[in-house]
Design a protein around this motif. Sequence first.
Motif, mmCIF file in Angstrom:
data_model
loop_
_atom_site.group_PDB
_atom_site.id
_atom_site.type_symbol
_atom_site.label_atom_id
_atom_site.label_comp_id
_atom_site.label_asym_id
_atom_site.label_seq_id
_atom_site.Cartn_x
_atom_site.Cartn_y
_atom_site.Cartn_z
ATOM 1 N N PRO A 1 0.719 -1.116 -0.034
ATOM 2 C CA PRO A 1 -0.202 0.097 -0.154
ATOM 3 C C PRO A 1 0.950 1.231 0.155
ATOM 4 C CG PRO A 1 -0.689 -1.623 1.711
ATOM 5 C CD PRO A 1 0.650 -1.994 1.301
ATOM 6 N N LEU A 2 0.388 2.277 -0.511
ATOM 7 C CA LEU A 2 1.071 3.478 -0.608
ATOM 8 C C LEU A 2 0.076 4.693 -0.710
ATOM 9 C CD1 LEU A 2 4.012 4.739 -1.324
ATOM 10 C CD2 LEU A 2 3.414 4.563 -3.759
ATOM 11 N N PRO A 3 0.190 5.823 0.218
ATOM 12 C CA PRO A 3 -0.564 7.007 0.232
ATOM 13 C C PRO A 3 -0.289 7.959 -0.907
ATOM 14 C CG PRO A 3 1.343 7.272 1.697
ATOM 15 C CD PRO A 3 1.230 5.749 1.368
ATOM 16 N N LEU A 4 -1.340 8.085 -1.975
ATOM 17 C CA LEU A 4 -1.057 8.905 -3.085
ATOM 18 C C LEU A 4 -2.132 10.122 -2.979
ATOM 19 C CD1 LEU A 4 -0.699 6.355 -5.815
ATOM 20 C CD2 LEU A 4 1.062 7.694 -4.724
ATOM 21 N N THR A 5 -1.806 11.207 -3.648
ATOM 22 C CA THR A 5 -2.804 12.245 -3.611
ATOM 23 C C THR A 5 -3.271 12.413 -5.096
ATOM 24 O OG1 THR A 5 -1.660 13.398 -1.865
ATOM 25 C CG2 THR A 5 -3.176 14.742 -3.325
ATOM 26 N N ASN A 6 -4.702 12.469 -5.320
ATOM 27 C CA ASN A 6 -5.533 12.557 -6.542
ATOM 28 C C ASN A 6 -5.306 13.886 -7.286
ATOM 29 O OD1 ASN A 6 -6.818 11.556 -8.503
ATOM 30 N ND2 ASN A 6 -8.919 11.736 -7.760
ATOM 31 N N TRP A 7 -5.537 14.055 -8.327
ATOM 32 C CA TRP A 7 -5.478 15.351 -8.979
ATOM 33 C C TRP A 7 -6.249 16.645 -8.345
ATOM 34 C CZ3 TRP A 7 -9.757 17.740 -11.056
ATOM 35 C CH2 TRP A 7 -10.892 16.911 -11.279
ATOM 36 N N ASP A 8 -7.550 16.054 -7.653
ATOM 37 C CA ASP A 8 -8.301 17.281 -6.893
ATOM 38 C C ASP A 8 -7.926 17.175 -5.440
ATOM 39 O OD1 ASP A 8 -9.112 14.710 -5.981
ATOM 40 O OD2 ASP A 8 -11.071 14.901 -6.714
ATOM 41 N N GLY A 9 -6.718 16.758 -4.982
ATOM 42 C CA GLY A 9 -6.250 16.930 -3.653
ATOM 43 C C GLY A 9 -6.783 15.927 -2.735
ATOM 44 N N ARG A 10 -7.504 14.971 -3.271
ATOM 45 C CA ARG A 10 -8.142 14.035 -2.085
ATOM 46 C C ARG A 10 -7.050 12.949 -1.996
ATOM 47 N NH1 ARG A 10 -13.694 12.071 -4.398
ATOM 48 N NH2 ARG A 10 -12.306 12.037 -6.232
ATOM 49 N N PRO A 11 -6.981 12.524 -0.879
ATOM 50 C CA PRO A 11 -6.178 11.081 -0.734
ATOM 51 C C PRO A 11 -6.597 9.849 -1.403
ATOM 52 C CG PRO A 11 -7.375 11.418 1.477
ATOM 53 C CD PRO A 11 -7.661 12.638 0.502
ATOM 54 N N VAL A 12 -5.729 9.139 -1.924
ATOM 55 C CA VAL A 12 -6.176 7.892 -2.744
ATOM 56 C C VAL A 12 -5.492 6.846 -2.051
ATOM 57 C CG1 VAL A 12 -5.941 6.459 -4.732
ATOM 58 C CG2 VAL A 12 -6.621 9.025 -5.047
ATOM 59 N N VAL B 1 -2.530 10.522 -10.064
ATOM 60 C CA VAL B 1 -2.075 10.806 -8.686
ATOM 61 C C VAL B 1 -0.333 11.019 -8.609
ATOM 62 C CG1 VAL B 1 -3.896 9.487 -7.754
ATOM 63 C CG2 VAL B 1 -1.980 8.191 -8.558
ATOM 64 N N GLY B 2 -0.040 11.113 -7.481
ATOM 65 C CA GLY B 2 1.485 11.346 -7.205
ATOM 66 C C GLY B 2 1.767 11.593 -5.715
ATOM 67 N N ASN B 3 3.019 11.390 -5.368
ATOM 68 C CA ASN B 3 3.331 11.731 -3.643
ATOM 69 C C ASN B 3 4.733 12.055 -3.798
ATOM 70 O OD1 ASN B 3 4.141 11.513 -1.169
ATOM 71 N ND2 ASN B 3 2.859 9.689 -0.715
ATOM 72 N N PRO B 4 4.863 13.336 -3.617
ATOM 73 C CA PRO B 4 6.231 13.972 -3.830
ATOM 74 C C PRO B 4 7.231 13.507 -2.587
ATOM 75 C CG PRO B 4 4.668 15.640 -2.943
ATOM 76 C CD PRO B 4 4.101 14.279 -3.517
ATOM 77 N N SER B 5 6.664 12.681 -1.584
ATOM 78 C CA SER B 5 7.700 12.284 -0.556
ATOM 79 C C SER B 5 7.989 11.103 -0.584
ATOM 80 C CB SER B 5 6.516 12.415 0.931
ATOM 81 O OG SER B 5 5.517 11.538 0.957
ATOM 82 N N VAL B 6 7.868 10.443 -1.652
ATOM 83 C CA VAL B 6 7.919 8.834 -2.128
ATOM 84 C C VAL B 6 8.841 8.811 -3.125
ATOM 85 C CG1 VAL B 6 7.095 6.617 -2.636
ATOM 86 C CG2 VAL B 6 5.830 7.870 -0.768
ATOM 87 N N ASP B 7 9.756 7.862 -2.885
ATOM 88 C CA ASP B 7 10.797 7.780 -4.464
ATOM 89 C C ASP B 7 10.111 6.705 -5.285
ATOM 90 O OD1 ASP B 7 12.674 7.083 -6.178
ATOM 91 O OD2 ASP B 7 14.082 6.340 -4.728
ATOM 92 N N MET B 8 8.962 7.268 -6.192
ATOM 93 C CA MET B 8 8.424 6.484 -6.891
ATOM 94 C C MET B 8 9.123 5.751 -8.092
ATOM 95 S SD MET B 8 5.202 6.634 -6.009
ATOM 96 C CE MET B 8 4.744 5.753 -7.530
ATOM 97 N N LEU B 9 10.420 6.130 -8.212
ATOM 98 C CA LEU B 9 10.963 5.454 -9.116
ATOM 99 C C LEU B 9 11.389 4.121 -8.435
ATOM 100 C CD1 LEU B 9 13.722 7.919 -10.412
ATOM 101 C CD2 LEU B 9 11.667 7.136 -11.529
#
Length: 233
Positions: A64-75, A152-160
């Motif tokens: 599992p991984l916390p991500l943020t949607n384009w509208d600002g909601r958590p996914v 979605v994205g999460n700048p605090s996670v090393d997505m690579l």
Amino acid sequence: MKFSKIIILAIVLFVPGFLYLLMENLGRHEYVKLPIYGDKSLSGEMRRVMGRERPDTIFHQLDPLPLTNWDGRPVAWMGNDSIISVAHLIYSADSSFSDIALDYMDHLATKFASKASVHLFSITVDPRDSVPILAKMANRFGDLDRRKWHIVGNPSVDMLTYAREQMLLNASRDPQDSTRYMIDDQIILIDGKHRIRGFYPLSQHAELKRLEDEIKLQLVEEIRDNPVRVERN
């Protein structure tokens, strides 16, 4: 003649029952199932499948991984065990592959909009892709929420690293330009147990058709194996 009638009667009465018992004990149902990708190991335990004892296998599952949607909601990425996920990598500065991938996901989201358990995820690998930038990408495509499509994205996670180790996709910085990324052109299909069930190159039309067919196949497997869970979703 009388003896012959008794033999025929015995066959009519007993053979169907015998065949039923034989099928129950020796027969088994065969269903088409998609492969499961990634490392696998034996748990050391046995489990009963179709009346037979088989070694229990532990398959690769995405964390599992916390991500943020384009509208600002958590996914809650991989936080739900009742959905089928279709996912790929993008980043906003990429005007070639990422744009093509988004256009195809727009088509796919519309095609499966009526399937409540099918969710789509376009995941940025660039920590600079803030919510306003994701929103700008999303605004090209109408109602994403109704079609269960998340950009979605999460700048605090090393997505690579997550993409390589969890999603089993190639992802790295471009050695010629550190502001750019080298990402796989693959779309992946993930089942309700968070296991990867398919890889589909975006550049091959036949593979995208296969993806659409195999989403339907996976829907059948999820309903067959977990009817109550899928219906509740």
